[in-house]
Design an enzyme around this catalytic site. Structure first.
Site, PDB file in Angstrom:
ATOM      1  N   HIS A  22       0.870  -1.172   0.000  1.00 15.91           N
ATOM      2  CA  HIS A  22       0.000   0.000   0.000  1.00 15.91           C
ATOM      3  C   HIS A  22       0.908   1.223   0.000  1.00 15.91           C
ATOM      4  CE1 HIS A  22      -3.465   2.346   2.180  1.00 15.91           C
ATOM      5  NE2 HIS A  22      -3.042   2.961   1.086  1.00 15.91           N
ATOM      6  N   GLY A  70      -6.167   4.986  -6.633  1.00 13.45           N
ATOM      7  CA  GLY A  70      -7.226   5.976  -6.513  1.00 13.45           C
ATOM      8  C   GLY A  70      -7.023   6.940  -5.366  1.00 13.45           C
ATOM      9  N   LEU A  84      -2.197   9.711  -3.755  1.00  9.07           N
ATOM     10  CA  LEU A  84      -2.706   8.571  -4.510  1.00  9.07           C
ATOM     11  C   LEU A  84      -2.450   7.292  -3.729  1.00  9.07           C
ATOM     12  CD1 LEU A  84      -3.718   7.207  -7.174  1.00  9.07           C
ATOM     13  CD2 LEU A  84      -1.321   7.206  -7.909  1.00  9.07           C
ATOM     14  N   HIS A  85      -3.510   6.520  -3.517  1.00 12.22           N
ATOM     15  CA  HIS A  85      -3.371   5.199  -2.898  1.00 12.22           C
ATOM     16  C   HIS A  85      -3.061   4.188  -3.995  1.00 12.22           C
ATOM     17  CE1 HIS A  85      -4.947   6.094   1.162  1.00 12.22           C
ATOM     18  NE2 HIS A  85      -5.585   7.052   0.528  1.00 12.22           N
ATOM     19  N   CYS A  86      -2.040   3.378  -3.773  1.00 14.19           N
ATOM     20  CA  CYS A  86      -1.612   2.350  -4.726  1.00 14.19           C
ATOM     21  C   CYS A  86      -1.637   1.021  -3.991  1.00 14.19           C
ATOM     22  CB  CYS A  86      -0.197   2.649  -5.223  1.00 14.19           C
ATOM     23  SG  CYS A  86       0.023   4.318  -5.857  1.00 14.19           S
TER      24      CYS A  86
END
Length: 120
Positions: A22, A70, A84-86
């Site tokens: 994350h 997102g 931005l979350h990955c």
């Protein structure tokens, strides 16, 4: 903690992870939320670059897993600085997915959908 140097502040492997991998990709420039982004080349380029950084990180660290990218939208965001979350899925524990539900104009917005909205 992992940081990537560019015109971004960095990318961080989050302390409160929702998945195995994350990452947060964070711009140097202070932009409070996705609501502050407009249909202009500068904003489109920034979000596109952030997504590219996240995709590169996850393709290196977890090429075999499904990825998701997102942003939280107000009022569901907890930090007033665009990030931005990955994710490399699946969520762990499974109930964490609730925090990242897309609920229309609130909740979580996929990076690709945001890019469609702000395309100049």
């Amino acid at each position: 903690m992992t940081f990537v140097s560019c015109h971004l502040e960095g990318a961080e492997d989050g302390l409160y992870k929702a998945t195995t991998w994350h990452f947060l990709v964070i711009p140097k420039e202070h932009i409070p939320t996705v609501r502050n982004l407009q249909r202009r080349a500068e904003d489109y380029s920034l979000v596109s670059h952030m997504l590219g950084v996240g995709q590169t990180l996850l393709s290196q660290d977890s090429p075999q897993l499904k990825h998701r990218f997102g942003f939280h939208q107000p009022p569901m965001n907890s930090v007033n600085h665009l990030h931005l979350h990955c994710f490399a899925l699946p969520y762990a524990p499974r109930w964490k997915f609730v925090k990242y539900l897309s609920l229309g104009s609130i909740g979580f917005i996929e990076a690709e959908k945001l890019l469609e909205k702000i395309k100049p």
